[in-house]
Design a protein around this motif. Structure first.
Motif, PDB file in Angstrom:
ATOM      1  N   PHE A 289       0.852  -1.193   0.000  1.00 13.59           N
ATOM      2  CA  PHE A 289       0.000   0.000   0.000  1.00 13.59           C
ATOM      3  C   PHE A 289       0.887   1.242   0.000  1.00 13.59           C
ATOM      4  O   PHE A 289       1.977   1.221   0.577  1.00 13.59           O
ATOM      5  CB  PHE A 289      -0.804   0.113   1.308  1.00 13.59           C
ATOM      6  CG  PHE A 289      -1.928  -0.867   1.463  1.00 13.59           C
ATOM      7  CD1 PHE A 289      -3.224  -0.504   1.108  1.00 13.59           C
ATOM      8  CD2 PHE A 289      -1.706  -2.129   1.991  1.00 13.59           C
ATOM      9  CE1 PHE A 289      -4.279  -1.396   1.283  1.00 13.59           C
ATOM     10  CE2 PHE A 289      -2.751  -3.024   2.169  1.00 13.59           C
ATOM     11  CZ  PHE A 289      -4.043  -2.659   1.809  1.00 13.59           C
ATOM     12  N   ALA A 290       0.384   2.346  -0.578  1.00 18.01           N
ATOM     13  CA  ALA A 290       0.989   3.664  -0.342  1.00 18.01           C
ATOM     14  C   ALA A 290      -0.161   4.646  -0.150  1.00 18.01           C
ATOM     15  O   ALA A 290      -1.171   4.571  -0.870  1.00 18.01           O
ATOM     16  CB  ALA A 290       1.856   4.089  -1.514  1.00 18.01           C
ATOM     17  N   PHE A 291      -0.018   5.509   0.833  1.00 13.76           N
ATOM     18  CA  PHE A 291      -1.086   6.471   1.143  1.00 13.76           C
ATOM     19  C   PHE A 291      -0.619   7.897   0.895  1.00 13.76           C
ATOM     20  O   PHE A 291       0.534   8.244   1.186  1.00 13.76           O
ATOM     21  CB  PHE A 291      -1.521   6.339   2.610  1.00 13.76           C
ATOM     22  CG  PHE A 291      -2.083   4.985   2.933  1.00 13.76           C
ATOM     23  CD1 PHE A 291      -3.406   4.677   2.644  1.00 13.76           C
ATOM     24  CD2 PHE A 291      -1.274   4.006   3.498  1.00 13.76           C
ATOM     25  CE1 PHE A 291      -3.916   3.421   2.918  1.00 13.76           C
ATOM     26  CE2 PHE A 291      -1.783   2.740   3.787  1.00 13.76           C
ATOM     27  CZ  PHE A 291      -3.102   2.450   3.496  1.00 13.76           C
ATOM     28  N   PHE A 292      -1.543   8.699   0.396  1.00 14.57           N
ATOM     29  CA  PHE A 292      -1.323  10.136   0.249  1.00 14.57           C
ATOM     30  C   PHE A 292      -1.771  10.765   1.571  1.00 14.57           C
ATOM     31  O   PHE A 292      -2.934  10.660   1.960  1.00 14.57           O
ATOM     32  CB  PHE A 292      -2.150  10.615  -0.949  1.00 14.57           C
ATOM     33  CG  PHE A 292      -2.350  12.102  -1.052  1.00 14.57           C
ATOM     34  CD1 PHE A 292      -1.495  13.019  -0.439  1.00 14.57           C
ATOM     35  CD2 PHE A 292      -3.397  12.604  -1.816  1.00 14.57           C
ATOM     36  CE1 PHE A 292      -1.690  14.386  -0.554  1.00 14.57           C
ATOM     37  CE2 PHE A 292      -3.615  13.966  -1.938  1.00 14.57           C
ATOM     38  CZ  PHE A 292      -2.760  14.850  -1.305  1.00 14.57           C
ATOM     39  N   ILE A 293      -0.819  11.372   2.280  1.00 12.73           N
ATOM     40  CA  ILE A 293      -1.118  11.952   3.594  1.00 12.73           C
ATOM     41  C   ILE A 293      -0.988  13.474   3.509  1.00 12.73           C
ATOM     42  O   ILE A 293       0.049  13.990   3.083  1.00 12.73           O
ATOM     43  CB  ILE A 293      -0.168  11.374   4.678  1.00 12.73           C
ATOM     44  CG1 ILE A 293      -0.296   9.845   4.699  1.00 12.73           C
ATOM     45  CG2 ILE A 293      -0.482  11.968   6.060  1.00 12.73           C
ATOM     46  CD1 ILE A 293       0.591   9.132   5.678  1.00 12.73           C
ATOM     47  N   ARG A 294      -2.081  14.148   3.872  1.00 11.38           N
ATOM     48  CA  ARG A 294      -2.062  15.622   3.842  1.00 11.38           C
ATOM     49  C   ARG A 294      -2.517  16.130   5.198  1.00 11.38           C
ATOM     50  O   ARG A 294      -3.482  15.606   5.757  1.00 11.38           O
ATOM     51  CB  ARG A 294      -3.009  16.106   2.732  1.00 11.38           C
ATOM     52  CG  ARG A 294      -3.194  17.600   2.754  1.00 11.38           C
ATOM     53  CD  ARG A 294      -3.613  18.224   1.480  1.00 11.38           C
ATOM     54  NE  ARG A 294      -4.697  17.588   0.756  1.00 11.38           N
ATOM     55  CZ  ARG A 294      -5.035  17.956  -0.486  1.00 11.38           C
ATOM     56  NH1 ARG A 294      -4.359  18.892  -1.108  1.00 11.38           N
ATOM     57  NH2 ARG A 294      -6.038  17.363  -1.104  1.00 11.38           N
TER      58      ARG A 294
ATOM     59  N   GLU B  76      -5.392  10.863   3.115  1.00 13.50           N
ATOM     60  CA  GLU B  76      -6.352  11.438   2.172  1.00 13.50           C
ATOM     61  C   GLU B  76      -6.867  10.349   1.212  1.00 13.50           C
ATOM     62  O   GLU B  76      -8.057  10.248   0.970  1.00 13.50           O
ATOM     63  CB  GLU B  76      -5.628  12.527   1.372  1.00 13.50           C
ATOM     64  CG  GLU B  76      -6.498  13.312   0.449  1.00 13.50           C
ATOM     65  CD  GLU B  76      -6.904  14.636   1.053  1.00 13.50           C
ATOM     66  OE1 GLU B  76      -6.503  14.947   2.185  1.00 13.50           O
ATOM     67  OE2 GLU B  76      -7.660  15.351   0.379  1.00 13.50           O
ATOM     68  N   SER B  77      -5.935   9.535   0.689  1.00 12.40           N
ATOM     69  CA  SER B  77      -6.359   8.499  -0.256  1.00 12.40           C
ATOM     70  C   SER B  77      -5.279   7.432  -0.404  1.00 12.40           C
ATOM     71  O   SER B  77      -4.165   7.595   0.094  1.00 12.40           O
ATOM     72  CB  SER B  77      -6.644   9.129  -1.627  1.00 12.40           C
ATOM     73  OG  SER B  77      -5.485   9.782  -2.081  1.00 12.40           O
ATOM     74  N   ILE B  78      -5.653   6.366  -1.096  1.00  8.95           N
ATOM     75  CA  ILE B  78      -4.675   5.304  -1.401  1.00  8.95           C
ATOM     76  C   ILE B  78      -4.020   5.655  -2.735  1.00  8.95           C
ATOM     77  O   ILE B  78      -4.716   5.870  -3.733  1.00  8.95           O
ATOM     78  CB  ILE B  78      -5.382   3.930  -1.481  1.00  8.95           C
ATOM     79  CG1 ILE B  78      -5.947   3.540  -0.110  1.00  8.95           C
ATOM     80  CG2 ILE B  78      -4.415   2.860  -1.981  1.00  8.95           C
ATOM     81  CD1 ILE B  78      -6.721   2.226  -0.097  1.00  8.95           C
ATOM     82  N   ALA B  79      -2.698   5.738  -2.738  1.00  9.47           N
ATOM     83  CA  ALA B  79      -1.984   6.116  -3.952  1.00  9.47           C
ATOM     84  C   ALA B  79      -1.402   4.899  -4.668  1.00  9.47           C
ATOM     85  O   ALA B  79      -1.038   4.979  -5.847  1.00  9.47           O
ATOM     86  CB  ALA B  79      -0.875   7.111  -3.614  1.00  9.47           C
ATOM     87  N   LEU B  80      -1.289   3.803  -3.958  1.00  5.71           N
ATOM     88  CA  LEU B  80      -0.831   2.554  -4.567  1.00  5.71           C
ATOM     89  C   LEU B  80      -1.426   1.386  -3.796  1.00  5.71           C
ATOM     90  O   LEU B  80      -1.471   1.407  -2.566  1.00  5.71           O
ATOM     91  CB  LEU B  80       0.705   2.470  -4.527  1.00  5.71           C
ATOM     92  CG  LEU B  80       1.378   1.183  -5.033  1.00  5.71           C
ATOM     93  CD1 LEU B  80       2.721   1.488  -5.656  1.00  5.71           C
ATOM     94  CD2 LEU B  80       1.541   0.118  -3.966  1.00  5.71           C
TER      95      LEU B  80
END
Ligand code: ADP
Length: 248
Positions: free
Chosen positions: A187-192, A197-201
Protein backbone atom coordinates in the motif's frame (compact mmCIF):
# COMPACT_ATOMS: atom_id res chain seq x y z
CA UNK A 1 13.95 -22.63 -0.70
CA UNK A 2 11.83 -25.49 0.62
CA UNK A 3 8.17 -26.26 0.02
CA UNK A 4 5.73 -23.52 1.08
CA UNK A 5 3.62 -25.94 3.15
CA UNK A 6 6.60 -27.05 5.23
CA UNK A 7 7.45 -23.61 6.58
CA UNK A 8 5.73 -22.28 9.70
CA UNK A 9 5.83 -18.51 9.81
CA UNK A 10 4.05 -17.97 13.11
CA UNK A 11 5.20 -19.81 16.21
CA UNK A 12 3.56 -19.22 19.63
CA UNK A 13 1.73 -16.15 18.31
CA UNK A 14 4.96 -14.45 17.16
CA UNK A 15 6.54 -13.97 13.77
CA UNK A 16 9.90 -15.53 12.85
CA UNK A 17 11.77 -12.32 13.74
CA UNK A 18 9.84 -11.96 17.01
CA UNK A 19 7.55 -9.17 15.84
CA UNK A 20 3.90 -8.79 16.76
CA UNK A 21 1.47 -9.02 13.83
CA UNK A 22 1.06 -5.23 13.62
CA UNK A 23 4.70 -4.33 14.20
CA UNK A 24 6.92 -2.59 11.64
CA UNK A 25 10.53 -3.52 11.07
CA UNK A 26 13.04 -0.99 12.46
CA UNK A 27 13.28 2.09 10.23
CA UNK A 28 16.21 4.47 9.79
CA UNK A 29 16.01 7.58 7.64
CA UNK A 30 18.78 9.99 6.72
CA UNK A 31 18.04 13.06 4.62
CA UNK A 32 20.42 14.86 2.24
CA UNK A 33 23.06 12.16 1.85
CA UNK A 34 24.15 13.00 -1.71
CA UNK A 35 25.92 16.26 -2.43
CA UNK A 36 25.19 16.45 -6.14
CA UNK A 37 21.50 15.62 -6.07
CA UNK A 38 18.89 18.34 -5.47
CA UNK A 39 17.36 16.10 -2.83
CA UNK A 40 18.29 12.71 -1.43
CA UNK A 41 17.49 10.15 1.22
CA UNK A 42 18.98 6.94 2.58
CA UNK A 43 16.46 4.63 4.21
CA UNK A 44 16.52 1.27 5.97
CA UNK A 45 13.34 -0.71 6.58
CA UNK A 46 14.39 -3.93 8.23
CA UNK A 47 17.09 -5.38 6.00
CA UNK A 48 16.10 -3.23 3.01
CA UNK A 49 18.67 -0.53 2.32
CA UNK A 50 17.83 2.02 -0.34
CA UNK A 51 19.08 5.37 -1.52
CA UNK A 52 17.15 7.93 -3.57
CA UNK A 53 18.39 10.91 -5.56
CA UNK A 54 16.00 13.56 -6.86
CA UNK A 55 16.91 16.01 -9.63
CA UNK A 56 14.71 18.85 -10.72
CA UNK A 57 12.49 20.48 -11.60
CA UNK A 58 14.81 20.83 -14.60
CA UNK A 59 14.64 20.97 -18.37
CA UNK A 60 13.53 17.70 -19.98
CA UNK A 61 15.67 16.04 -22.64
CA UNK A 62 14.81 14.85 -25.20
CA UNK A 63 12.47 17.78 -25.70
CA UNK A 64 9.62 15.80 -27.25
CA UNK A 65 9.06 14.30 -23.77
CA UNK A 66 8.16 17.72 -22.37
CA UNK A 67 4.58 18.48 -21.38
CA UNK A 68 3.60 22.11 -22.12
CA UNK A 69 1.22 22.33 -19.15
CA UNK A 70 2.94 20.36 -16.37
CA UNK A 71 6.12 18.72 -15.17
CA UNK A 72 6.92 15.15 -16.12
CA UNK A 73 7.77 12.88 -13.18
CA UNK A 74 10.20 10.05 -13.92
CA UNK A 75 10.94 7.26 -11.46
CA UNK A 76 13.63 4.64 -11.93
CA UNK A 77 13.69 1.72 -9.49
CA UNK A 78 16.94 -0.20 -9.81
CA UNK A 79 18.18 -3.20 -7.86
CA UNK A 80 21.92 -3.54 -7.46
CA UNK A 81 23.24 -6.97 -8.58
CA UNK A 82 24.51 -7.54 -5.01
CA UNK A 83 21.21 -6.56 -3.35
CA UNK A 84 19.82 -10.11 -3.30
CA UNK A 85 21.18 -13.51 -2.32
CA UNK A 86 21.83 -14.72 -5.85
CA UNK A 87 23.44 -12.07 -8.03
CA UNK A 88 20.78 -10.23 -10.00
CA UNK A 89 21.46 -9.46 -13.65
CA UNK A 90 22.09 -5.72 -13.88
CA UNK A 91 19.69 -3.46 -15.74
CA UNK A 92 15.93 -3.12 -16.04
CA UNK A 93 13.57 -6.11 -16.16
CA UNK A 94 9.79 -6.59 -16.13
CA UNK A 95 9.62 -6.30 -12.35
CA UNK A 96 11.60 -3.06 -12.13
CA UNK A 97 9.59 -1.50 -14.98
CA UNK A 98 6.34 -2.38 -13.17
CA UNK A 99 7.58 -1.06 -9.81
CA UNK A 100 8.82 2.14 -11.44
CA UNK A 101 5.43 2.69 -13.09
CA UNK A 102 3.23 2.17 -10.03
CA UNK A 103 5.62 4.16 -7.82
CA UNK A 104 5.69 7.08 -10.25
CA UNK A 105 1.91 7.10 -10.35
CA UNK A 106 1.79 7.19 -6.54
CA UNK A 107 4.16 10.18 -6.41
CA UNK A 108 2.26 12.00 -9.14
CA UNK A 109 -0.60 12.22 -6.65
CA UNK A 110 1.43 14.56 -4.43
CA UNK A 111 3.81 16.49 -6.72
CA UNK A 112 2.41 19.86 -7.83
CA UNK A 113 3.28 19.26 -11.46
CA UNK A 114 1.21 22.17 -12.81
CA UNK A 115 3.72 24.65 -11.34
CA UNK A 116 6.51 23.49 -13.66
CA UNK A 117 5.38 23.19 -17.27
CA UNK A 118 7.95 21.70 -19.68
CA UNK A 119 10.17 20.52 -16.85
CA UNK A 120 11.09 17.15 -15.44
CA UNK A 121 11.44 15.77 -11.94
CA UNK A 122 13.66 12.71 -11.87
CA UNK A 123 13.60 10.23 -9.01
CA UNK A 124 16.43 7.69 -9.13
CA UNK A 125 16.08 4.82 -6.71
CA UNK A 126 18.84 2.34 -5.95
CA UNK A 127 18.16 -0.76 -3.90
CA UNK A 128 21.43 -1.73 -2.21
CA UNK A 129 19.94 -4.58 -0.18
CA UNK A 130 16.49 -6.11 -0.60
CA UNK A 131 14.42 -8.13 1.84
CA UNK A 132 10.79 -7.82 0.65
CA UNK A 133 8.84 -4.58 0.69
CA UNK A 134 11.62 -2.84 -1.19
CA UNK A 135 9.09 -0.91 -3.29
CA UNK A 136 7.53 0.45 -0.09
CA UNK A 137 10.93 1.38 1.39
CA UNK A 138 11.82 3.15 -1.86
CA UNK A 139 8.58 5.14 -1.94
CA UNK A 140 9.10 6.26 1.65
CA UNK A 141 12.62 7.39 0.79
CA UNK A 142 11.52 9.03 -2.49
CA UNK A 143 8.87 11.06 -0.70
CA UNK A 144 11.47 12.38 1.77
CA UNK A 145 14.00 13.07 -1.02
CA UNK A 146 11.38 15.12 -2.90
CA UNK A 147 10.86 17.24 0.20
CA UNK A 148 14.63 17.60 0.53
CA UNK A 149 14.77 18.79 -3.11
CA UNK A 150 12.20 21.47 -2.28
CA UNK A 151 9.71 20.15 -4.82
CA UNK A 152 6.29 21.66 -3.97
CA UNK A 153 3.95 18.88 -2.87
CA UNK A 154 0.39 18.53 -1.65
CA UNK A 155 1.44 16.07 1.05
CA UNK A 156 3.56 13.00 1.65
CA UNK A 157 3.53 9.39 0.52
CA UNK A 158 3.98 6.74 3.22
CA UNK A 159 4.07 3.13 2.18
CA UNK A 160 3.93 -0.30 3.78
CA UNK A 161 2.77 -3.80 2.85
CA UNK A 162 0.46 -6.23 4.62
CA UNK A 163 0.78 -9.98 4.08
CA UNK A 164 -1.29 -13.01 4.98
CA UNK A 165 0.85 -15.73 6.54
CA UNK A 166 -0.34 -18.91 8.25
CA UNK A 167 -3.86 -17.47 8.00
CA UNK A 168 -2.96 -14.24 9.87
CA UNK A 169 -2.53 -10.70 8.57
CA UNK A 170 0.90 -9.24 9.32
CA UNK A 171 2.30 -5.76 8.77
CA UNK A 172 5.48 -5.03 6.80
CA UNK A 173 6.39 -8.63 5.77
CA UNK A 174 10.03 -9.62 5.48
CA UNK A 175 11.46 -11.99 2.90
CA UNK A 176 10.31 -15.35 4.35
CA UNK A 177 6.79 -14.03 4.95
CA UNK A 178 6.61 -12.59 1.46
CA UNK A 179 7.92 -15.79 -0.12
CA UNK A 180 5.99 -18.42 1.83
CA UNK A 181 2.87 -16.37 2.67
CA UNK A 182 -0.57 -16.66 1.11
CA UNK A 183 -0.91 -13.01 0.06
CA UNK A 184 1.12 -9.79 -0.18
CA UNK A 185 -0.46 -6.33 -0.48
CA UNK A 186 1.78 -3.27 -0.83
CA UNK A 187 0.00 0.00 0.00
CA UNK A 188 0.99 3.66 -0.34
CA UNK A 189 -1.09 6.47 1.14
CA UNK A 190 -1.32 10.14 0.25
CA UNK A 191 -1.12 11.95 3.59
CA UNK A 192 -2.06 15.62 3.84
CA UNK A 193 -2.17 17.72 7.03
CA UNK A 194 -1.32 14.66 9.14
CA UNK A 195 -4.30 12.71 7.78
CA UNK A 196 -4.67 9.96 5.22
CA UNK A 197 -6.35 11.44 2.17
CA UNK A 198 -6.36 8.50 -0.26
CA UNK A 199 -4.68 5.30 -1.40
CA UNK A 200 -1.98 6.12 -3.95
CA UNK A 201 -0.83 2.55 -4.57
CA UNK A 202 -2.41 -0.81 -3.92
CA UNK A 203 -1.25 -4.10 -5.34
CA UNK A 204 -2.26 -7.62 -4.50
CA UNK A 205 -0.42 -10.87 -4.94
CA UNK A 206 -2.47 -13.85 -3.71
CA UNK A 207 -5.96 -13.95 -2.22
CA UNK A 208 -7.72 -12.60 0.88
CA UNK A 209 -11.38 -12.47 1.92
CA UNK A 210 -13.34 -9.20 1.93
CA UNK A 211 -13.14 -8.98 5.74
CA UNK A 212 -9.41 -9.64 5.67
CA UNK A 213 -8.99 -6.95 3.06
CA UNK A 214 -10.81 -4.38 5.20
CA UNK A 215 -8.64 -5.35 8.16
CA UNK A 216 -5.50 -5.15 6.00
CA UNK A 217 -6.34 -1.59 4.91
CA UNK A 218 -6.71 -0.54 8.55
CA UNK A 219 -3.45 -2.25 9.50
CA UNK A 220 -1.60 -0.60 6.60
CA UNK A 221 -3.06 2.83 7.46
CA UNK A 222 -1.88 2.57 11.07
CA UNK A 223 1.58 1.45 9.95
CA UNK A 224 1.82 4.19 7.32
CA UNK A 225 0.95 6.87 9.89
CA UNK A 226 3.83 5.65 12.08
CA UNK A 227 6.19 5.77 9.09
CA UNK A 228 4.90 9.25 8.20
CA UNK A 229 5.88 10.52 11.67
CA UNK A 230 9.39 9.11 11.21
CA UNK A 231 9.67 10.73 7.76
CA UNK A 232 8.69 14.08 9.25
CA UNK A 233 11.14 13.70 12.13
CA UNK A 234 13.97 12.86 9.71
CA UNK A 235 13.26 15.94 7.61
CA UNK A 236 13.06 18.17 10.67
CA UNK A 237 16.27 16.78 12.15
CA UNK A 238 18.23 17.69 9.02
CA UNK A 239 17.24 21.33 9.36
CA UNK A 240 17.85 21.44 13.11
CA UNK A 241 21.40 20.16 12.61
CA UNK A 242 22.00 22.56 9.72
CA UNK A 243 20.81 25.60 11.63
CA UNK A 244 22.94 24.61 14.65
CA UNK A 245 25.98 24.30 12.38
CA UNK A 246 25.36 27.79 11.03
CA UNK A 247 25.51 29.22 14.56
CA UNK A 248 28.90 27.61 15.29
P1 ADP B 1 9.16 -5.99 -3.01
O1 ADP B 1 10.64 -5.92 -2.75
O2 ADP B 1 8.56 -4.65 -3.24
O3 ADP B 1 8.42 -6.80 -1.96
P2 ADP B 1 8.73 -8.31 -4.69
O4 ADP B 1 7.56 -8.82 -3.93
O5 ADP B 1 8.72 -8.44 -6.19
O6 ADP B 1 8.96 -6.76 -4.39
O7 ADP B 1 10.06 -8.99 -4.18
C1 ADP B 1 10.19 -9.47 -2.88
C2 ADP B 1 11.65 -9.71 -2.58
O8 ADP B 1 12.13 -10.77 -3.40
C3 ADP B 1 12.58 -8.55 -2.87
O9 ADP B 1 12.58 -7.55 -1.87
C4 ADP B 1 13.90 -9.27 -2.95
O10 ADP B 1 14.38 -9.56 -1.65
C5 ADP B 1 13.51 -10.58 -3.64
N1 ADP B 1 13.77 -10.49 -5.09
C6 ADP B 1 13.12 -9.74 -6.00
N2 ADP B 1 13.66 -9.87 -7.23
C7 ADP B 1 14.70 -10.72 -7.10
C8 ADP B 1 15.65 -11.27 -8.00
N3 ADP B 1 15.68 -10.96 -9.30
N4 ADP B 1 16.56 -12.13 -7.49
C9 ADP B 1 16.55 -12.47 -6.19
N5 ADP B 1 15.68 -11.99 -5.28
C10 ADP B 1 14.76 -11.13 -5.72
Amino acid sequence: MSNKDEVRLIVDGKRLDGRAFDELRPIKIKVGVLKRADGSCYLEMGKNKVVVAVYGPREVHPRHLQDPVKAVVRYRYNMAPFSVEERKRPGPDRRSVEISKVSREALEAIVMKELFPRSGIDVFVEVLQADAGSRTACLNAASVALVDAGVPMKGMISSVAVAKVDGELVLDPMKEEDFYGEADMPFAFFIRNDRIESIALLQMDGRVTKDEFIKAVKMAKDGAMRIYKMQKEAIKSKYVVESEEEVD
